[in-house]
Design a protein around this motif. Structure first.
Motif, short mmCIF file in Angstrom:
data_model
loop_
_atom_site.label_atom_id
_atom_site.label_comp_id
_atom_site.label_asym_id
_atom_site.label_seq_id
_atom_site.Cartn_x
_atom_site.Cartn_y
_atom_site.Cartn_z
N UNK A 197 -2.04 4.12 -8.67
CA UNK A 197 -2.56 3.58 -9.92
C UNK A 197 -1.80 4.12 -11.12
N UNK A 198 -1.05 5.19 -10.94
CA UNK A 198 -0.27 5.77 -12.04
C UNK A 198 1.21 5.44 -11.94
N UNK A 199 1.54 4.58 -11.00
CA UNK A 199 2.93 4.23 -10.77
C UNK A 199 3.18 2.77 -11.10
N UNK A 200 4.40 2.48 -11.50
CA UNK A 200 4.84 1.10 -11.72
C UNK A 200 5.35 0.54 -10.40
N UNK A 201 4.95 -0.69 -10.13
CA UNK A 201 5.31 -1.36 -8.88
C UNK A 201 6.17 -2.58 -9.19
N UNK B 26 0.85 -1.20 0.00
CA UNK B 26 0.00 0.00 0.00
C UNK B 26 0.88 1.24 0.00
N UNK B 27 0.41 2.25 -0.67
CA UNK B 27 1.20 3.48 -0.76
C UNK B 27 0.33 4.69 -0.50
N UNK C 93 -1.66 -0.04 -18.72
CA UNK C 93 -2.44 -1.25 -19.01
C UNK C 93 -2.16 -2.38 -18.04
N UNK C 94 -1.56 -2.07 -16.89
CA UNK C 94 -1.26 -3.09 -15.88
C UNK C 94 -0.49 -4.26 -16.48
N UNK D 49 -5.35 -3.08 -7.02
CA UNK D 49 -6.68 -2.58 -6.65
C UNK D 49 -6.53 -1.07 -6.48
N UNK D 50 -6.89 -0.33 -7.50
CA UNK D 50 -6.68 1.11 -7.47
C UNK D 50 -7.53 1.80 -6.41
#
Length: 124
Positions: free
Chosen positions: A30-34, A23-24, A55-56, A73-74
């Protein structure tokens, strides 16, 4: 202030499953790469799986492909790493890292934001 927090660590039972969460706050996850990294005792930290902000798109290291699933899960600003068919080589400290770039990377230096890590030790 950006904060990244992992949770869900537990004992690795061969053949078992665990789900880790990342979690952040302080950034639009949702706009970041993890990317999930892991570091086993005496070994270098390695990239395990990545979910892109575009596009996940997901990437998995060969060592976990077909066993681990990464999802986002955005609404909850949380990313989940579902780990199934756990093996003896999976115990490690698992870290969640994130960056504002659509490309996945398994280089630690490419990620400015990190969690503190969650321990996933082997069951004794």
């Amino acid at each position: 202030q950006v904060q990244v927090v992992e949770s869900g660590g537990g004992l690795v039972q061969p053949g078992g499953s665990l789900r880790l969460s990342c979690a952040a706050s302080g950034l639009p996850l949702d706009a970041y790469t993890i990317e999930w990294f892991r570091q086993a005792p005496g070994k270098k930290r390695e990239g395990v799986s990545c979910i892109s902000s575009v596009d996940d798109y997901t990437y998995y290291a060969d060592s976990v492909k077909g066993r681990f699933t990464l999802s986002r899960d955005n609404a909850k600003r949380t990313v989940y790493l579902q780990m199934n068919s756990l093996k003896s080589e999976d115990p490690a400290v698992y870290y969640c890292a994130t960056r504002d770039d659509p490309a996945c990377s398994d280089s630690e230096e490419d990620y400015p934001y990190w969690g503190q890590g969650t321990r996933v030790p082997a069951a004794s």
